[in-house]
Write an enzyme that holds these catalytic residues in place. Structure first.
Site, PDB file in Angstrom:
ATOM      1  N   GLY A  27       0.815  -1.210   0.000  1.00 47.26           N
ATOM      2  CA  GLY A  27       0.000   0.000   0.000  1.00 47.26           C
ATOM      3  C   GLY A  27       0.846   1.255   0.000  1.00 47.26           C
ATOM      4  O   GLY A  27       0.469   2.268   0.592  1.00 47.26           O
ATOM      5  N   ILE A  32      -0.596   6.708   4.637  1.00 49.25           N
ATOM      6  CA  ILE A  32       0.591   6.520   5.460  1.00 49.25           C
ATOM      7  C   ILE A  32       1.637   5.700   4.727  1.00 49.25           C
ATOM      8  O   ILE A  32       2.837   5.964   4.825  1.00 49.25           O
ATOM      9  CB  ILE A  32       0.197   5.873   6.795  1.00 49.25           C
ATOM     10  CG1 ILE A  32      -0.569   6.891   7.647  1.00 49.25           C
ATOM     11  CG2 ILE A  32       1.421   5.379   7.554  1.00 49.25           C
ATOM     12  CD1 ILE A  32      -1.212   6.318   8.862  1.00 49.25           C
ATOM     13  N   SER A 156      -3.306  -0.004  14.367  1.00 47.34           N
ATOM     14  CA  SER A 156      -4.137   1.198  14.431  1.00 47.34           C
ATOM     15  C   SER A 156      -4.513   1.479  15.874  1.00 47.34           C
ATOM     16  O   SER A 156      -4.777   0.555  16.662  1.00 47.34           O
ATOM     17  CB  SER A 156      -5.407   1.011  13.599  1.00 47.34           C
ATOM     18  OG  SER A 156      -6.313   2.081  13.809  1.00 47.34           O
ATOM     19  N   TYR A 181     -13.539  -2.955  11.261  1.00 47.37           N
ATOM     20  CA  TYR A 181     -12.233  -2.401  10.901  1.00 47.37           C
ATOM     21  C   TYR A 181     -11.269  -2.490  12.089  1.00 47.37           C
ATOM     22  O   TYR A 181     -10.129  -2.959  11.958  1.00 47.37           O
ATOM     23  CB  TYR A 181     -12.372  -0.947  10.453  1.00 47.37           C
ATOM     24  CG  TYR A 181     -11.028  -0.265  10.293  1.00 47.37           C
ATOM     25  CD1 TYR A 181     -10.234  -0.508   9.179  1.00 47.37           C
ATOM     26  CD2 TYR A 181     -10.544   0.600  11.281  1.00 47.37           C
ATOM     27  CE1 TYR A 181      -8.984   0.098   9.049  1.00 47.37           C
ATOM     28  CE2 TYR A 181      -9.301   1.203  11.152  1.00 47.37           C
ATOM     29  CZ  TYR A 181      -8.530   0.952  10.034  1.00 47.37           C
ATOM     30  OH  TYR A 181      -7.292   1.541   9.908  1.00 47.37           O
TER      31      TYR A 181
END
Length: 322
Positions: A27, A32, A156, A181
């Site tokens: 990613g 980020i 996270s 999530y």
């Protein structure tokens, strides 16, 4: 662990040179992940951006080259949610070893209905956790070929208040996007902790570190056109939030330090210094629920069954799941 007396203080703006190393950032074309790749590119290493879209990867590499003279960059077509594609993607790396992988790619859905990956898994759990679990298995020979490779898992802060439901890990019976999530990111973080335990037990030179970006907002992130463009209105509107949170360029710094700092140790958790939300990267105390090895072991077993592979180190190679 205190720093070695001869080690200079960590400076987020003066990263060490590590010419000749190879890093993969999943990613790496946006958010980020883009800033992790940009910052690592300043070290002289070859940084591979693992992205689903070759077009977006090219745009990200152009943005990095505009800021980093002599950046050594490559793109790797990588769809982390497609488990059947990962073996071929790793083969396409064509590197002699891998010194670090940053498991960053992710998806966050805001609204129902529940979505599934091409393999039939809930999309956030598939992308954020299962895909990285399987990718690590395929990468283990390359990581084991490096003298001291690191697997850096991007968690996270949203996972801190969540707990896994291992009877319904894919939210088939109770799907709520924000909770799903947070749980998918928590699963990633459990994986990073459990991976390090297994690496240590096997005497592997590879280490696993968990990082998280704290509170990282687009509106506090500097422009990197065409990857990210921040308007004046967004910048002014977000000014009060800067007292509590930060931009994604700063949110990348714990993962970057986890890759580069020789003082970082396997099994550690790195995040922003101030309340875990903003500030310079520092080592945090491992969250209490992440120390539960029984949950991590159950999650590992379920993940191996769902993916068909197992990243447990065995002679530096891939294990097929039972």
């Amino acid at each position: 662990m205190p720093p070695h007396p001869a080690s200079p203080p960590w400076d987020v703006r003066r990263l060490p040179r590590v010419d000749g190393r190879f890093f993969l950032v999943t990613g790496g074309n946006a958010g980020i992940g883009y800033f992790v790749a940009e910052q690592l590119a300043t070290t002289g290493a070859t940084v591979v951006l693992g992205c689903r879209s070759p077009v977006k990867a090219e745009a990200a590499m152009a943005a990095i080259r505009a800021r980093v003279d002599g950046a050594r960059l490559r793109a790797l077509t990588l769809d982390i949610a497609d488990l059947t594609s990962l073996e071929a993607a790793v083969a396409a790396l064509e590197v002699p070893r891998l010194d670090a992988v940053v498991l960053n790619a992710g998806v966050a859905l805001d609204d129902p209905p529940r979505q599934e990956s091409v393999d039939g898994h809930e999309l956030m759990f598939a992308t954020n956790h299962l895909g990285h679990f399987a990718l690590t298995a395929w990468l283990m020979p390359l990581l084991s070929a490096a003298p001291a490779a690191r697997v850096v898992t991007m968690g996270s802060f949203a996972a801190k208040s969540e707990r896994l439901d291992l009877d319904d890990p894919q939210s088939r019976h109770d799907y709520r996007p924000k909770r799903t999530y947070g749980r998918s990111k928590l699963a990633q973080m459990y994986f990073g902790c459990e991976l390090d335990r297994r690496l240590r037990a096997a005497g592997s030179p590879v280490t696993s570190v968990v990082a998280h970006p704290g509170g990282a907002l687009d509106s506090l992130t500097p422009s990197r056109p065409p990857v990210h463009v921040r308007t004046t209105g967004a910048r002014l509107g977000a000014a009060p939030a800067a007292l509590l949170v930060q931009g994604k360029h700063e949110g990348a710094r714990p993962a970057v330090r986890a890759v580069l700092d020789p003082r970082v140790r396997g099994g550690e958790l790195w995040g922003p210094r101030r309340f875990g939300l903003r500030g310079a990267p520092h080592r945090e105390r491992l969250w209490d629920h992440l120390t539960d090895a029984s949950v991590a072991t159950r999650l590992w077993s379920a993940s191996a069954t769902l993916t068909g592979v197992d990243p447990s180190p065995a002679n530096g190679g891939l294990n097929s799941a039972p």
